[in-house]
Design an enzyme around this catalytic site. Sequence first.
Site, short mmCIF file in Angstrom:
data_model
loop_
_atom_site.label_atom_id
_atom_site.label_comp_id
_atom_site.label_asym_id
_atom_site.label_seq_id
_atom_site.Cartn_x
_atom_site.Cartn_y
_atom_site.Cartn_z
N ASP A 142 12.91 58.65 109.99
CA ASP A 142 12.33 57.31 109.99
C ASP A 142 11.73 57.07 108.61
O ASP A 142 10.76 57.73 108.21
CB ASP A 142 11.26 57.23 111.09
CG ASP A 142 10.69 55.82 111.25
OD1 ASP A 142 10.82 55.00 110.32
OD2 ASP A 142 10.08 55.56 112.31
N HIS A 143 12.31 56.11 107.89
CA HIS A 143 11.86 55.88 106.51
C HIS A 143 10.45 55.32 106.44
O HIS A 143 9.84 55.27 105.38
CB HIS A 143 12.83 54.92 105.80
CG HIS A 143 13.05 55.25 104.37
ND1 HIS A 143 12.04 55.63 103.52
CD2 HIS A 143 14.18 55.24 103.60
CE1 HIS A 143 12.53 55.85 102.31
NE2 HIS A 143 13.83 55.63 102.34
N ARG A 144 9.90 54.93 107.57
CA ARG A 144 8.52 54.43 107.58
C ARG A 144 7.51 55.56 107.45
O ARG A 144 6.40 55.34 106.95
CB ARG A 144 8.24 53.65 108.87
CG ARG A 144 9.07 52.39 109.06
CD ARG A 144 8.83 51.79 110.43
NE ARG A 144 9.23 52.68 111.51
CZ ARG A 144 9.10 52.41 112.79
NH1 ARG A 144 8.56 51.24 113.18
NH2 ARG A 144 9.49 53.28 113.71
N PRO A 159 13.93 52.16 111.01
CA PRO A 159 14.81 52.14 109.82
C PRO A 159 15.19 53.57 109.45
O PRO A 159 14.51 54.23 108.66
CB PRO A 159 13.93 51.49 108.76
CG PRO A 159 12.53 51.83 109.16
CD PRO A 159 12.52 51.92 110.65
N CYS A 166 7.99 58.55 105.84
CA CYS A 166 8.07 59.28 104.57
C CYS A 166 9.20 58.71 103.72
O CYS A 166 10.01 57.91 104.19
CB CYS A 166 8.31 60.78 104.82
SG CYS A 166 9.94 61.16 105.51
#
Length: 480
Positions: free
Chosen positions: A450-452, A276, A454
Amino acid sequence: MTTVERTQVFLLPDLGEGLSEAEIVEWRVAVGDVVTVDQSVVEVETAKAVVDVPCPYAGRVVTLHGAAGEVRPVGQPLITIAPLDGGDEPAGHATYREEERAGSGNVLIGYGTGHGGVTRRRRRPRLVLAPEPTDAGPTDTGPTDTGPTDAGRPDAARPDAARTSVGATDGTAPGVVTAPADPARSPAALVISPIVRRLAREHGVDLTTLRGTGPGGVIRRADVESALAAPTARLAAVPDPHVALAPTGDGDVIIPLTGVRKVIADKLSRSRREIPEVTIWVDVDATGLLETRAAINAAAPDAPVSILALLARICLSGLRRFPQLNARVDTEAQRIVQSAGVHLGIAAQTDRGLLVPVLRDAQRLTTAELAAELAATTAAARAGSLPPARLTGGTFTLNNYGVFGVDGSTPIINHPEAALLGVGRIVDKPWVVDGQLAVRKVTQLSLTFDHRVCDGGVAGGFLRHVADCVERPALLIAAV
């Protein structure tokens, strides 16, 4: 003990991290040839690079396991060698004096004691008969350097297409491309050097119109250059043999998704499916960075520092402050792995596609060392001389897409990394400095993350730190 019992089978070795197979590009030897220890016997293409494979055995070639275009798994037989009896030489084993040597320079790590990482390989000469194009159109004849002809290849459906014989038993010399006899066609061109073929292909010179000045009528480089200098040189659009193109009846062009291009497609598709990603960007005044680079290079003109090297140094500073971005997501174990070292990937556009060579433990390098390593690595990537291990294992990527003359981008993360910094072109733009309008050197920085791993606060903090260092390089000293 019979000769068969004494044969040695060389298995396709492990060619690098995560590589389980390789496609045979070109055999350097044929059945009956005599090979020496560490002699290159085959060129293969993996998902990472084109590699010359040297054989650890000496003797006579008994069997070639696989034809050009065939994919062989690691650990499967590649070539069978039988020992020579005293003074034995294969019948008709001719040697040619090559006019030039050419090659990628790739050497398989762990095999071959006489090869260096950037040494030019000695190619076995290959005779190529380039048929004269007819009036039937450009699709009647294949490329002069004919590639694999198995099912699925562009020339597989053409009964009159030229064929390459590997280990032929009908008396045809291996590596000689022959075409059906056609009285309407001109005599074929005799070419040994791959450099000559490449030079002719790049400049559109029809080799069949040239008269070779080399021994036996071989076309030399000087012959091609003379044709280029002549105002009446006959030019022809010769297809690139390294790009398999198959025009269809409707005018469409079919490009098989194989080799490096297939790996790029698979990796980018997986990145988009799994990660994501979010992209943020900021415009920055790079005038100070350019002035700093000019001052560094004036003090040490023998070891110039590039803008990319300074940007790499700034990224390393930012990752020291925000290590969350120097990470990957282990989906199977449901955990985030932050790397202890920064293995910096540098996106490089090459003739074989987009490659990302990796500078391992880049945080240990000085700015001057970074500049030298970046220059050597990108040059090796474009030359195709990087071993597969140098193209894997990155933890963060720097992409200078500004060299293409664009301002911004939303790049796809190099899976399984967690972030990528993009840099646009540096151009003159109006900029407010101390309340006054001025012309400054401005660029756009983008961070895709990658929003996972941070949230926006960390990503924004990293990008702001990079932007501040670009605008005020002195901050790098304070951050050490």
